[in-house]
Design a protein around this motif. Structure first.
Motif, PDB file in Angstrom:
ATOM      1  N   SER A 173       0.842  -1.189   0.000  1.00  0.00           N
ATOM      2  CA  SER A 173       0.000   0.000   0.000  1.00  0.00           C
ATOM      3  C   SER A 173       0.888   1.254   0.000  1.00  0.00           C
ATOM      4  CB  SER A 173      -0.956  -0.006   1.197  1.00  0.00           C
ATOM      5  OG  SER A 173      -0.226   0.021   2.408  1.00  0.00           O
ATOM      6  N   VAL A 174       0.280   2.375  -0.314  1.00  0.00           N
ATOM      7  CA  VAL A 174       1.016   3.626  -0.462  1.00  0.00           C
ATOM      8  C   VAL A 174       0.915   4.453   0.814  1.00  0.00           C
ATOM      9  CG1 VAL A 174       1.156   5.790  -1.763  1.00  0.00           C
ATOM     10  CG2 VAL A 174       0.641   3.641  -2.951  1.00  0.00           C
ATOM     11  N   GLN A 175       2.054   4.992   1.245  1.00  0.00           N
ATOM     12  CA  GLN A 175       2.106   5.926   2.365  1.00  0.00           C
ATOM     13  C   GLN A 175       2.536   7.266   1.804  1.00  0.00           C
ATOM     14  OE1 GLN A 175       5.270   7.259   3.921  1.00  0.00           O
ATOM     15  NE2 GLN A 175       4.078   8.438   5.363  1.00  0.00           N
ATOM     16  N   SER A 176       1.807   8.333   2.126  1.00  0.00           N
ATOM     17  CA  SER A 176       2.134   9.665   1.622  1.00  0.00           C
ATOM     18  C   SER A 176       2.304  10.637   2.775  1.00  0.00           C
ATOM     19  CB  SER A 176       1.025  10.176   0.696  1.00  0.00           C
ATOM     20  OG  SER A 176       0.911   9.353  -0.432  1.00  0.00           O
ATOM     21  N   SER A 177       3.160  11.623   2.564  1.00  0.00           N
ATOM     22  CA  SER A 177       3.335  12.687   3.542  1.00  0.00           C
ATOM     23  C   SER A 177       3.752  13.957   2.812  1.00  0.00           C
ATOM     24  CB  SER A 177       4.371  12.297   4.603  1.00  0.00           C
ATOM     25  OG  SER A 177       5.613  12.010   4.011  1.00  0.00           O
ATOM     26  N   VAL A 178       3.636  15.064   3.507  1.00  0.00           N
ATOM     27  CA  VAL A 178       4.002  16.363   2.951  1.00  0.00           C
ATOM     28  C   VAL A 178       5.416  16.695   3.411  1.00  0.00           C
ATOM     29  CG1 VAL A 178       3.449  18.827   2.893  1.00  0.00           C
ATOM     30  CG2 VAL A 178       1.606  17.121   2.882  1.00  0.00           C
ATOM     31  N   VAL A 179       6.245  17.122   2.468  1.00  0.00           N
ATOM     32  CA  VAL A 179       7.642  17.470   2.735  1.00  0.00           C
ATOM     33  C   VAL A 179       7.985  18.737   1.962  1.00  0.00           C
ATOM     34  CG1 VAL A 179       8.315  15.052   3.075  1.00  0.00           C
ATOM     35  CG2 VAL A 179       8.518  16.087   0.805  1.00  0.00           C
ATOM     36  N   ASN A 180       9.147  19.295   2.256  1.00  0.00           N
ATOM     37  CA  ASN A 180       9.720  20.346   1.423  1.00  0.00           C
ATOM     38  C   ASN A 180      10.758  19.680   0.539  1.00  0.00           C
ATOM     39  OD1 ASN A 180       9.252  21.803   4.281  1.00  0.00           O
ATOM     40  ND2 ASN A 180       8.786  23.168   2.596  1.00  0.00           N
ATOM     41  N   ALA A 181      10.743  20.001  -0.744  1.00  0.00           N
ATOM     42  CA  ALA A 181      11.697  19.395  -1.670  1.00  0.00           C
ATOM     43  C   ALA A 181      12.093  20.414  -2.728  1.00  0.00           C
ATOM     44  CB  ALA A 181      11.093  18.151  -2.319  1.00  0.00           C
ATOM     45  N   GLY A 182      13.200  20.125  -3.388  1.00  0.00           N
ATOM     46  CA  GLY A 182      13.686  20.985  -4.455  1.00  0.00           C
ATOM     47  C   GLY A 182      14.590  20.203  -5.386  1.00  0.00           C
ATOM     48  N   VAL A 183      15.043  20.866  -6.421  1.00  0.00           N
ATOM     49  CA  VAL A 183      15.897  20.247  -7.433  1.00  0.00           C
ATOM     50  C   VAL A 183      17.329  20.733  -7.212  1.00  0.00           C
ATOM     51  CG1 VAL A 183      16.364  20.056  -9.910  1.00  0.00           C
ATOM     52  CG2 VAL A 183      13.993  20.068  -9.076  1.00  0.00           C
ATOM     53  N   LEU A 184      18.277  19.782  -7.277  1.00  0.00           N
ATOM     54  CA  LEU A 184      19.685  20.127  -7.114  1.00  0.00           C
ATOM     55  C   LEU A 184      20.539  19.166  -7.933  1.00  0.00           C
ATOM     56  CD1 LEU A 184      21.119  18.668  -3.845  1.00  0.00           C
ATOM     57  CD2 LEU A 184      18.669  18.529  -4.300  1.00  0.00           C
ATOM     58  N   ALA A 185      21.781  19.542  -8.132  1.00  0.00           N
ATOM     59  CA  ALA A 185      22.732  18.659  -8.805  1.00  0.00           C
ATOM     60  C   ALA A 185      23.052  17.496  -7.876  1.00  0.00           C
ATOM     61  CB  ALA A 185      24.008  19.414  -9.150  1.00  0.00           C
ATOM     62  N   HIS A 186      23.168  16.305  -8.448  1.00  0.00           N
ATOM     63  CA  HIS A 186      23.573  15.160  -7.635  1.00  0.00           C
ATOM     64  C   HIS A 186      24.980  15.440  -7.112  1.00  0.00           C
ATOM     65  CE1 HIS A 186      24.747  11.186  -6.366  1.00  0.00           C
ATOM     66  NE2 HIS A 186      23.464  10.844  -6.404  1.00  0.00           N
ATOM     67  N   PRO A 187      25.246  15.168  -5.838  1.00  0.00           N
ATOM     68  CA  PRO A 187      26.539  15.535  -5.264  1.00  0.00           C
ATOM     69  C   PRO A 187      27.733  14.702  -5.741  1.00  0.00           C
ATOM     70  CG  PRO A 187      25.215  14.367  -3.651  1.00  0.00           C
ATOM     71  CD  PRO A 187      24.337  14.615  -4.849  1.00  0.00           C
ATOM     72  N   HIS A 188      27.483  13.546  -6.393  1.00  0.00           N
ATOM     73  CA  HIS A 188      28.607  12.666  -6.736  1.00  0.00           C
ATOM     74  C   HIS A 188      28.636  12.195  -8.181  1.00  0.00           C
ATOM     75  CE1 HIS A 188      29.473  12.658  -2.538  1.00  0.00           C
ATOM     76  NE2 HIS A 188      28.283  12.186  -2.261  1.00  0.00           N
ATOM     77  N   ARG A 189      27.683  12.608  -8.976  1.00  0.00           N
ATOM     78  CA  ARG A 189      27.676  12.197 -10.379  1.00  0.00           C
ATOM     79  C   ARG A 189      26.916  13.231 -11.197  1.00  0.00           C
ATOM     80  NH1 ARG A 189      22.522  10.400 -10.868  1.00  0.00           N
ATOM     81  NH2 ARG A 189      21.638   9.218  -9.150  1.00  0.00           N
ATOM     82  N   ASP A 190      26.966  13.099 -12.499  1.00  0.00           N
ATOM     83  CA  ASP A 190      26.251  14.023 -13.367  1.00  0.00           C
ATOM     84  C   ASP A 190      24.749  13.848 -13.203  1.00  0.00           C
ATOM     85  OD1 ASP A 190      28.594  15.056 -14.405  1.00  0.00           O
ATOM     86  OD2 ASP A 190      28.602  13.716 -16.142  1.00  0.00           O
ATOM     87  N   GLY A 191      24.036  14.919 -13.446  1.00  0.00           N
ATOM     88  CA  GLY A 191      22.583  14.864 -13.420  1.00  0.00           C
ATOM     89  C   GLY A 191      22.000  15.570 -12.215  1.00  0.00           C
TER      90      GLY A 191
END
Length: 152
Positions: free
Chosen positions: A31-49
């Protein structure tokens, strides 16, 4: 746009509602568990993308679920616009060590995720202390599929 989106579309909505997103993980019973969070987009710290990042408490159910099954969906919305990212979560934290990530690198990564989600802080030393006390973990979602409501 016909439902096709990318991380730029996700990032564009982040500042419109304080980076508030709904993250969904899978419980052991499927089953699915959902919650509210703060999120954003960033560069991966160890690889491209780029990745979608959020910070989770070390004792959270979402972390327990992601350790068992890293599949995750995260949705950002502002008004009637939304963008969903389906992908795989990578965990980096005190209970989820990563190669080449020591305590200092983790401290900086948690700050980077927080600011990518639109966060600011007047007292970074206190922020850092709370992150350690709560065993906070960076959750980095590598997108497999990104989509939105048609017409955005």
């Amino acid at each position: 746009m016909d439902g096709v989106a990318d991380l730029d579309d996700f990032a564009a909505l982040v500042p419109r509602d304080h980076g508030l997103c709904v993250v969904s993980t899978l419980r052991p019973d499927g089953s699915v568990q959902s919650s509210v969070v703060n999120a954003g987009v960033l560069a991966h710290p160890h690889r491209d993308g780029r990745v979608v990042g959020l910070v989770a408490r070390g004792d959270s159910r979402k972390l327990r679920h992601l350790r068992a099954d890293p599949r995750v969906t995260i949705v950002v919305r502002a008004g009637w616009q939304w963008v969903a990212v389906e992908g795989t979560a990578e965990l980096i934290g005190p209970d989820d060590p990563a190669p080449d990530v020591d305590a200092e690198a983790l401290r900086l990564l948690l700050r980077e995720v927080f600011t990518a989600a639109g966060g600011t802080h007047d007292d970074w030393a206190t922020y850092d202390r709370v992150m350690v006390e709560e065993r906070r973990t960076a959750v980095l979602v590598t997108p497999r599929r990104v989509y939105t409501n048609p017409g955005n």
